[in-house]
Motif scaffolding. Structure first.
Motif, PDB file in Angstrom:
ATOM      1  N   ARG A  99      -7.779   1.957  -4.121  1.00 17.96           N
ATOM      2  CA  ARG A  99      -6.355   2.055  -3.788  1.00 17.96           C
ATOM      3  C   ARG A  99      -5.544   1.066  -4.608  1.00 17.96           C
ATOM      4  O   ARG A  99      -4.461   1.374  -5.107  1.00 17.96           O
ATOM      5  CB  ARG A  99      -6.127   1.761  -2.305  1.00 17.96           C
ATOM      6  CG  ARG A  99      -6.629   2.853  -1.377  1.00 17.96           C
ATOM      7  CD  ARG A  99      -6.309   2.477   0.068  1.00 17.96           C
ATOM      8  NE  ARG A  99      -7.268   3.048   0.988  1.00 17.96           N
ATOM      9  CZ  ARG A  99      -7.194   4.281   1.477  1.00 17.96           C
ATOM     10  NH1 ARG A  99      -6.208   5.067   1.128  1.00 17.96           N
ATOM     11  NH2 ARG A  99      -8.109   4.734   2.309  1.00 17.96           N
ATOM     12  N   GLY A 116      -5.772   1.863  -8.389  1.00 18.67           N
ATOM     13  CA  GLY A 116      -5.005   3.095  -8.586  1.00 18.67           C
ATOM     14  C   GLY A 116      -3.516   2.833  -8.603  1.00 18.67           C
ATOM     15  O   GLY A 116      -2.777   3.397  -9.405  1.00 18.67           O
ATOM     16  N   ARG A 163      -1.121   3.836 -11.749  1.00 16.87           N
ATOM     17  CA  ARG A 163      -0.088   4.868 -11.738  1.00 16.87           C
ATOM     18  C   ARG A 163       1.321   4.315 -11.824  1.00 16.87           C
ATOM     19  O   ARG A 163       2.249   5.034 -12.142  1.00 16.87           O
ATOM     20  CB  ARG A 163      -0.258   5.783 -10.534  1.00 16.87           C
ATOM     21  CG  ARG A 163       0.092   5.193  -9.202  1.00 16.87           C
ATOM     22  CD  ARG A 163       0.005   6.250  -8.100  1.00 16.87           C
ATOM     23  NE  ARG A 163       0.119   5.647  -6.807  1.00 16.87           N
ATOM     24  CZ  ARG A 163      -0.883   5.155  -6.114  1.00 16.87           C
ATOM     25  NH1 ARG A 163      -2.096   5.226  -6.589  1.00 16.87           N
ATOM     26  NH2 ARG A 163      -0.689   4.599  -4.941  1.00 16.87           N
ATOM     27  N   LYS A 215       2.683  -2.374   0.714  1.00 14.12           N
ATOM     28  CA  LYS A 215       2.789  -1.089   1.412  1.00 14.12           C
ATOM     29  C   LYS A 215       1.425  -0.482   1.719  1.00 14.12           C
ATOM     30  O   LYS A 215       1.311   0.374   2.588  1.00 14.12           O
ATOM     31  CB  LYS A 215       3.599  -0.096   0.548  1.00 14.12           C
ATOM     32  CG  LYS A 215       5.078  -0.334   0.610  1.00 14.12           C
ATOM     33  CD  LYS A 215       5.832   0.605  -0.288  1.00 14.12           C
ATOM     34  CE  LYS A 215       5.838   2.023   0.234  1.00 14.12           C
ATOM     35  NZ  LYS A 215       6.822   2.857  -0.509  1.00 14.12           N
ATOM     36  N   ILE A 254      -1.881   0.107   3.404  1.00 16.00           N
ATOM     37  CA  ILE A 254      -2.224  -0.223   4.789  1.00 16.00           C
ATOM     38  C   ILE A 254      -3.339  -1.273   4.855  1.00 16.00           C
ATOM     39  O   ILE A 254      -3.330  -2.131   5.727  1.00 16.00           O
ATOM     40  CB  ILE A 254      -2.649   1.060   5.551  1.00 16.00           C
ATOM     41  CG1 ILE A 254      -1.565   2.134   5.452  1.00 16.00           C
ATOM     42  CG2 ILE A 254      -3.015   0.765   6.994  1.00 16.00           C
ATOM     43  CD1 ILE A 254      -0.278   1.840   6.163  1.00 16.00           C
ATOM     44  N   TYR A 295       5.114  13.266   0.912  1.00 16.51           N
ATOM     45  CA  TYR A 295       5.143  11.848   0.553  1.00 16.51           C
ATOM     46  C   TYR A 295       6.476  11.469  -0.087  1.00 16.51           C
ATOM     47  O   TYR A 295       7.097  10.468   0.269  1.00 16.51           O
ATOM     48  CB  TYR A 295       3.989  11.546  -0.405  1.00 16.51           C
ATOM     49  CG  TYR A 295       3.863  10.099  -0.791  1.00 16.51           C
ATOM     50  CD1 TYR A 295       3.407   9.155   0.137  1.00 16.51           C
ATOM     51  CD2 TYR A 295       4.191   9.664  -2.059  1.00 16.51           C
ATOM     52  CE1 TYR A 295       3.289   7.824  -0.207  1.00 16.51           C
ATOM     53  CE2 TYR A 295       4.076   8.324  -2.412  1.00 16.51           C
ATOM     54  CZ  TYR A 295       3.623   7.418  -1.484  1.00 16.51           C
ATOM     55  OH  TYR A 295       3.515   6.090  -1.828  1.00 16.51           O
ATOM     56  N   GLN A 329      -4.926  10.282  -3.220  1.00 12.38           N
ATOM     57  CA  GLN A 329      -4.560   8.889  -2.978  1.00 12.38           C
ATOM     58  C   GLN A 329      -3.148   8.478  -3.410  1.00 12.38           C
ATOM     59  O   GLN A 329      -2.468   7.767  -2.666  1.00 12.38           O
ATOM     60  CB  GLN A 329      -5.588   7.994  -3.644  1.00 12.38           C
ATOM     61  CG  GLN A 329      -5.579   6.609  -3.084  1.00 12.38           C
ATOM     62  CD  GLN A 329      -6.451   5.731  -3.942  1.00 12.38           C
ATOM     63  OE1 GLN A 329      -6.010   5.185  -4.934  1.00 12.38           O
ATOM     64  NE2 GLN A 329      -7.703   5.647  -3.582  1.00 12.38           N
ATOM     65  N   PRO A 330      -2.678   8.943  -4.570  1.00 10.18           N
ATOM     66  CA  PRO A 330      -1.313   8.514  -4.941  1.00 10.18           C
ATOM     67  C   PRO A 330      -0.231   9.087  -4.040  1.00 10.18           C
ATOM     68  O   PRO A 330       0.904   8.656  -4.111  1.00 10.18           O
ATOM     69  CB  PRO A 330      -1.152   9.071  -6.371  1.00 10.18           C
ATOM     70  CG  PRO A 330      -2.523   9.403  -6.831  1.00 10.18           C
ATOM     71  CD  PRO A 330      -3.319   9.723  -5.623  1.00 10.18           C
ATOM     72  N   LYS A 359       0.309   8.029   2.539  1.00 10.39           N
ATOM     73  CA  LYS A 359       0.622   6.701   3.033  1.00 10.39           C
ATOM     74  C   LYS A 359      -0.697   5.983   3.319  1.00 10.39           C
ATOM     75  O   LYS A 359      -0.827   4.794   3.077  1.00 10.39           O
ATOM     76  CB  LYS A 359       1.479   6.815   4.299  1.00 10.39           C
ATOM     77  CG  LYS A 359       1.999   5.484   4.782  1.00 10.39           C
ATOM     78  CD  LYS A 359       3.060   5.656   5.837  1.00 10.39           C
ATOM     79  CE  LYS A 359       3.394   4.299   6.463  1.00 10.39           C
ATOM     80  NZ  LYS A 359       4.257   4.445   7.622  1.00 10.39           N
ATOM     81  N   HIS A 360      -1.657   6.749   3.825  1.00 10.84           N
ATOM     82  CA  HIS A 360      -2.997   6.208   4.018  1.00 10.84           C
ATOM     83  C   HIS A 360      -3.974   7.370   4.155  1.00 10.84           C
ATOM     84  O   HIS A 360      -3.550   8.502   4.403  1.00 10.84           O
ATOM     85  CB  HIS A 360      -3.054   5.320   5.263  1.00 10.84           C
ATOM     86  CG  HIS A 360      -4.248   4.409   5.281  1.00 10.84           C
ATOM     87  ND1 HIS A 360      -4.562   3.592   4.226  1.00 10.84           N
ATOM     88  CD2 HIS A 360      -5.220   4.196   6.205  1.00 10.84           C
ATOM     89  CE1 HIS A 360      -5.668   2.902   4.520  1.00 10.84           C
ATOM     90  NE2 HIS A 360      -6.075   3.252   5.714  1.00 10.84           N
TER      91      HIS A 360
END
Lengths: 163, 556
Positions: free
Chosen positions: A18, A21, A25, A66, A68, B90, B123-124, B127-128
């Motif tokens: 995460r 990534g 991006r 942001k 989680i 999203y 994933q992008p 939010k989770h």
């Protein structure tokens, strides 16, 4: 400008993906990255060295916050930075060359971690500049392989980053 | 008291406990255990005809209820088909909980049949997300997923459940609440900052509120309107903010942006204080304010990352809009700003420009005239779901939504509501989103407005409407072109038109007939009234095929 960022994260599967990534991006460049568990096994600490303007740094911090799984994000200030990297260098070394390499190790306060009839492995931790000097000193020799960790860092003084 | 049930059943029970009445989905082998336990549940499953539309339908429901809605798909292609819908939700901050089946745990990573790393791929855009490895954690994870999706800045949360996990037996007890040490959205605004906001409003001669979609998420329309009325501040909105305030409200000036109208765009370039409420300063929306160094900007948003991202801000306030605006309303005073409001009013009223080329050579209807005819017949209780492209801009600029459409805690969407894929600009959104909206608000008239391009990305959902008796009306603006792209090619590529012709499209009314859906044609303005009346009279799905000139514009 280079920034050193400390991140406390929940030690969940996929958390590194995460974070890396997010950097990829949003176009933030990672110079180095180091991860390890903290004294609380549920929490890991990630140290990222990243390049970017103050605006980029602010965005990195906000976007990381942001996620989680991210508990805390702190940018470490350069003047109080205690940063270390570790390098292992395996050098081709005949028995006659050993003294020379031991000399270099002593000067640089490096450790000799392994010796074989044809090689010697040296180990040094320090900040980036020390490691670079060390590598330069070893460059006349035949380097078989070299491995370097990412930077781990914390702030000097009594304050700390905790949950 | 806990009891022993399978994870598949636990998932159903979790959804029931969350108050979910309807879910949208498409089954497949890897999610079969879950579907098996839907049998006998009070949850109604609405079978869509493409997984992306399950996501859009859930998004439509979530926009209307303001609470997380649920969609389900199987592993592999079922899950990857959902990605566009997840990304769409999203970008517009819509709370959707997505449940996908996954191949059995021991097969993950072996490239088996219908395996896709969906948590990785999505994933992008989430939010989770969770890939469930420990069956015992399922109740807690579902609770967390709903909490994360619906709180703070809302967004999609994905739960990927391997086949073997669904079959495992666990001690089931649904937690009443969850605590995440790493996720604590801030609701209350900093008092000092709010005081600064009040002072700035007091000092301003030409204040302006720019209302974004965040006001819907926070159910803050009512309190925003009160503040605007108290201090006499004109209101403009982004596309996501349309219908947060009745479009005929005397302080409402219209939608901003490159496709917006004169009054709001002049307002934003001439105001001395810009109050951004739940708007993320998107590139299409605010080109006009980029170079205004003298401008004072207040930005109130629950997501600190949005503040200062695209625009330097003088007074940032992080917090839930309803909470912050309530705090603000307690200290704000009445104000004149009469000249400023009057000036914008005149601009608005004198803006006779319409999109259209309307002269004798015009083929078909003038979109603004047509939408105005719809406005006259539209009941107060309605949802307008616009697709993407010229149809979206025509609708956004001309639709009039009356009624007390300021959402509150009890009723998120009273009166007329406008929904569209604002951030992502996803074609094929309007019909499934309308299906979701109608499912959540059956008493409202729900109309999807799309183009002949976008309709063909979602026409399969006619079957869903028929099968589940979902009374959605569809208006297809046809010009046999991908109109927005055609317009870009005309304006920016010396009118070299390429790949924008929709020759080969069917007669949409005949297509509808094949599904057992009635419809009518509107070939010119004279036919519009009767056709619209017929459509609104129908208590079944109904389609209007409306002819629009191929050279019609959307940029004013």
């Amino acid at each position: 400008m280079k920034h050193t960022i400390s991140i406390l994260v929940e030690n969940n599967a996929g958390v590194l993906a995460r974070i890396s990534g997010l950097f990829a991006r949003r176009g933030y460049n990672i110079h180095s990255l180091a991860v390890g568990v903290t004294d609380n096994e549920k929490i890991s600490r990630i140290t990222i060295v990243a390049e970017g303007s103050d605006y980029t740094l602010e965005q990195i911090e906000k976007q990381l916050n942001k996620l989680i799984d991210v508990i805390k994000v702190r940018s470490l200030s350069a003047d109080k930075l205690l940063a270390r990297e570790l390098v292992l260098v395996k050098v081709a070394c005949k028995p006659v060359q050993r003294t020379e390499l031991i000399d270099i190790a002593e000067i640089m306060a490096a450790k000799i971690s392994d010796v074989s009839p044809d090689s010697m492995t040296l180990e040094l931790s320090g900040n980036q500049n020390v490691l670079t000097t060390f590598e330069e000193l070893l460059s006349p020799y035949e380097i078989i392989e070299i491995v370097r960790t990412g930077t781990v860092a914390l702030q000097k003084g009594s304050s700390g980053i905790r949950v | 008291m806990s009891e022993k049930i399978t994870v598949a059943e636990a998932l159903v029970r979790c959804l029931e406990a969350e108050g979910i009445k309807k879910i949208f989905g498409y089954p497949g082998a890897a999610i079969c255990p879950f579907y098996d336990k839907l049998v006998g549940s009070k949850i109604q499953h609405i079978l869509v005809r493409h997984e992306a539309n399950a996501g859009h339908a859930a998004s439509g429901t979530a926009r209307i209820t303001g609470k997380p809605a649920v969609c389900v798909a199987t592993s592999g292609p079922g899950a990857t088909n959902l990605i566009t819908a997840i990304a769409t939700a999203y970008m517009d901050s819509i709370p959707v909980v997505i449940i996908t089946g996954q191949v059995s745990s021991e097969q993950i990573g072996r490239d088996v049949f219908q395996e896709a790393d969906i948590t990785g791929a999505a994933q992008p855009f989430v939010k989770h997300s969770y890939l469930i490895k420990d069956a015992n954690l399922v109740p807690e994870i579902v609770k967390k997923a709903f909490y994360i999706a619906g709180s703070g800045r809302p967004g999609p949360v994905l739960i990927d459940v391997p086949y073997d996990v669904q079959l495992q037996t666990i001690d089931f007890e649904y937690p009443e609440s969850v605590e995440l040490c790493s996720y604590k959205p801030k609701y209350e605004g900093n008092k000092l900052q709010i005081k600064r906001v009040a002072e700035a409003i007091k000092e301003a001669k030409k204040p302006l509120i720019c209302a974004g979609g965040g006001l819907f998420s926070a159910k803050a329309g009512e309190i925003m309107r009160k503040i605007a009325e108290t201090a006499n501040i004109p209101v403009i909105c982004t596309m996501m903010g349309i219908s947060i305030i009745p479009t005929d409200h005397p302080l409402f000036m219209g939608m901003i942006g490159m496709h917006g109208r004169i009054a709001p765009n002049k307002a934003i370039s001439e105001c001395d204080l810009l109050i951004l409420l739940g708007a993320r300063v998107g590139d299409r929306a605010v080109t006009a304010i980029k170079n205004r160094e003298d401008l004072k900007v207040i930005h109130i948003d629950i997501d600190p990352a949005e503040i200062g991202k695209n625009l330097p801000v003088s007074i940032p306030v992080v917090g839930d809009l309803r909470t912050v605006l309530t705090q603000l309303s307690e200290i704000i005073g009445t104000q004149e700003n009469a000249d400023w409001v009057k000036y914008l009013h005149e601009l608005k009223n004198n803006d006779k420009r319409q999109n259209f080329i309307s002269d004798e050579s015009t083929n078909g209807v003038n979109p603004a005239v047509f939408i105005e005819k719809l406005n006259k017949l539209l009941p107060d209780e309605c949802v307008i779901s616009a697709d993407v492209g010229q149809n979206q801009i025509w609708t956004a600029n001309s639709i009039r939504l009356r009624g007390a459409n300021s959402p509150s805690e009890e009723n998120v969407s009273v009166g007329g509501r406008f929904i569209t894929s604002g951030g992502m600009g996803t074609m094929g959104y309007s019909v499934p989103a309308a299906i979701g909206a109608k499912s959540a608000r059956p008493e409202a008239e729900v109309i999807a407005i799309c183009g002949d391009g976008s309709f063909q990305m979602q026409s399969m959902e006619l079957a869903t409407m028929v099968q589940h008796d979902i009374n959605v009306k569809i208006i297809i603006m046809t010009n046999n072109r991908l109109g927005m792209v055609r317009e870009v090619q005309t304006n920016n590529y010396e009118n070299r038109l390429t790949a924008v012709f929709l020759d080969g499209s069917p007669d949409f009314i005949k297509l509808a007939e094949a599904y057992g859906i009635k419809g009518g044609y509107v070939n010119d303005e004279a036919e519009a009234d009767t056709a619209l009346e017929n459509m609104l009279k129908s208590d079944k799905p109904y389609i209007l095929q409306v002819k629009v000139d191929e050279n019609e514009r959307s940029i004013l």
